[in-house]
Design an enzyme around this catalytic site. Structure first.
Site, PDB file in Angstrom:
ATOM      1  N   ASN A 175       0.293  -9.249   5.287  1.00 47.46           N
ATOM      2  CA  ASN A 175       0.261  -7.788   5.411  1.00 47.46           C
ATOM      3  C   ASN A 175       0.308  -7.159   4.020  1.00 47.46           C
ATOM      4  OD1 ASN A 175       0.177  -5.293   6.627  1.00 47.46           O
ATOM      5  ND2 ASN A 175       2.050  -5.555   7.811  1.00 47.46           N
ATOM      6  N   CYS A 200      -5.029   0.136   3.950  1.00 44.65           N
ATOM      7  CA  CYS A 200      -4.880  -1.257   4.376  1.00 44.65           C
ATOM      8  C   CYS A 200      -6.200  -2.008   4.322  1.00 44.65           C
ATOM      9  CB  CYS A 200      -4.282  -1.320   5.779  1.00 44.65           C
ATOM     10  SG  CYS A 200      -5.291  -0.491   7.035  1.00 44.65           S
ATOM     11  N   GLN A 206       0.807  -1.211   0.000  1.00 46.68           N
ATOM     12  CA  GLN A 206       0.000   0.000   0.000  1.00 46.68           C
ATOM     13  C   GLN A 206       0.846   1.269   0.000  1.00 46.68           C
ATOM     14  OE1 GLN A 206      -1.493  -1.175   4.044  1.00 46.68           O
ATOM     15  NE2 GLN A 206      -1.491   1.037   4.389  1.00 46.68           N
ATOM     16  N   HIS A 214      -5.197  -0.904  11.878  1.00 53.41           N
ATOM     17  CA  HIS A 214      -4.690  -1.548  10.669  1.00 53.41           C
ATOM     18  C   HIS A 214      -5.503  -2.800  10.368  1.00 53.41           C
ATOM     19  CE1 HIS A 214      -1.733  -2.223   7.576  1.00 53.41           C
ATOM     20  NE2 HIS A 214      -1.313  -3.362   8.086  1.00 53.41           N
TER      21      HIS A 214
END
Length: 444
Positions: free
Chosen positions: A386, A70, A64, A364
């Site tokens: 992630n 996110c 990102q 997040h």
């Protein structure tokens, strides 16, 4: 007792510090290396192995970059698995720029409508101050993503690729935020001058045109139709013409977004378990569905996530990623950082207290792509995909201890099929409204 810090107290503090050799050693370490490096416990990494009894297949790690997307990246990363399976692809990526464009446009409209709904509120009151604080935040919630998908669909990344401004959103978001505050001022002053809401909405259309133009300049024009082209694992070339974002989603993903629900763990006094909640003035599409959560004990969130992954499907989740975690090696563990030992003082608040006193909230969103279950079926650690690129964590992946999950994971999204009958019934309750500034209204 003294109200002020006295000279005698300062001398006492100084003597106490000097009398403890451990504090001097800590001082040398921290002043040279910083707090977290000095507080990292390397022995904990031995326990947090990147090995899992349930491990799902996923595409290449996404990035990102300098944006707060996110929640989008995590959601699109769960969806792309469907496309990869259907088309036998090694990897695939959906356009995060496409969803960003429409999210910003819709959030601008949502903000202006919120201003029109609150014209009689005082400008210096808490509600207007809250609305003006971040009218065009990059962050979002799962239900906000559902609204975007249902209205606009999705497109492959090469159909609307990243731009400098999508990868680093602060500049254009800053300028659009200035315009939206200016527009809010104009609408409220127009109301004070006697204009009707219909007249103010006529002004709003021109305001949205300005925002649309800014988005096109920064992100590019979103495609109305496109040709989809790719090559599968067997080198077979695939092409389909005349697709729209909605038709692409329906054909290659095909989810009923209303079947995916948000479970939260907020163990505070004002949020009883087994009740549903929503947040006032939180959303992105005016006509879209509101944010809705079912608050459950943390073990219920774990159980639902495990059931979905046992069925081969990843799980979107939200957490406070900055607590007790390190990027090197990708470790999220309550003991990986020992600031208590470093500073000689404990950090003792409970999860509920941290929420109530502003010490923690969801910051997040990521994706669970696996879990390690012991011989009795209990989770010991979780595999986390992630969206910070492959150089963060272990090739982009993190490992989360089960204890960390309990303390700092706040939300998971699962299909209703993975809930119990009782939980599905509880979802039918009318939600309790939370104030706009409630910590459960935080955006990942």
């Amino acid at each position: 007792m003294n109200q002020n810090i006295t000279t005698a107290e300062l001398e006492g503090f100084e003597k106490g510090f000097a009398a403890d050799p451990a504090k001097r050693v800590a001082q040398l370490a921290v002043t040279a290396n910083g707090v977290n490096k000095s507080a990292t416990d390397p022995l904990v990494q031995r326990e947090d192995r990147h090995q899992f009894s349930i491990q799902l297949e996923a595409g290449k790690i996404t990035n990102q970059k300098s944006s707060g997307r996110c929640w989008m990246f995590a959601a699109l990363n769960t969806m792309r698995v469907e496309i990869m399976k259907k088309l036998n692809l090694e990897t695939f990526e959906l356009s995060q720029n496409y969803t960003l464009f429409y999210d910003k446009l819709e959030k601008a409209n949502y903000f202006l409508e919120s201003i029109l709904d609150t014209l009689d509120e005082p400008t210096d009151g808490r509600l207007i101050a809250h609305l003006l604080s971040a009218p065009l935040n990059d962050g979002g919630q799962w239900d906000m993503l559902c609204n975007l998908i249902e209205k606009y669909g999705v497109v492959p990344k090469d159909t609307m690729p990243e731009t400098a401004c999508s990868s680093s959103t602060w500049e254009v978001t800053g300028y659009m935020t200035r315009k939206l505050r200016e527009f809010a001022c104009a609408l409220r002053e127009g109301h004070a001058a006697g204009k009707t809401v219909d007249q103010l909405r006529e002004q709003k259309e021109a305001m949205l045109s300005d925002i649309y133009n800014m988005l096109c300049i920064a992100l590019g024009n979103p495609p109305k139709t496109f040709t989809f082209e790719t090559r599968d694992k067997d080198k077979k070339f695939i092409r389909e013409e005349g697709l729209t974002g909605k038709s692409f989603f329906e054909k290659y993903i095909g989810w009923d977004m209303s079947s995916y629900v948000s479970l939260i763990n907020a163990p505070t006094a004002g949020k009883p378990y087994h009740k549903t909640f929503t947040v006032k003035l939180l959303g992105n599409i005016v006509e879209g569905r509101p944010v809705k959560y079912l608050n459950l004990p943390i073990e219920d969130l774990k159980a639902a996530a495990i059931r979905q992954m046992q069925d081969g499907k990843p799980v979107w989740f939200g957490c406070d990623v900055g607590k007790c975690s390190i990027r090197e090696g990708g470790i999220m563990d309550l003991n990986i950082l020992r600031p208590d030992a470093l500073f000689g003082t404990g950090f003792g608040m409970t999860k509920a207290q941290r929420l109530d006193y502003g010490d923690s909230l969801m910051t997040h969103a990521m994706v669970f792509q696996g879990v390690n279950l012991d011989e009795s079926g209990k989770p010991t650690r979780w595999r986390v995909e992630n969206s910070w690129g492959k150089d963060s964590g272990a090739d982009g992946y993190y490992v989360m201890s089960d204890e960390w999950f309990s303390e700092y994971t706040y939300q998971v999204v699962v299909h209703k099929d993975y809930l119990t009958e009782e939980q599905r019934a509880e979802l039918q309750q009318a939600p309790i409204e939370l104030e706009p500034w409630d910590p459960m209204g935080s955006l990942a």
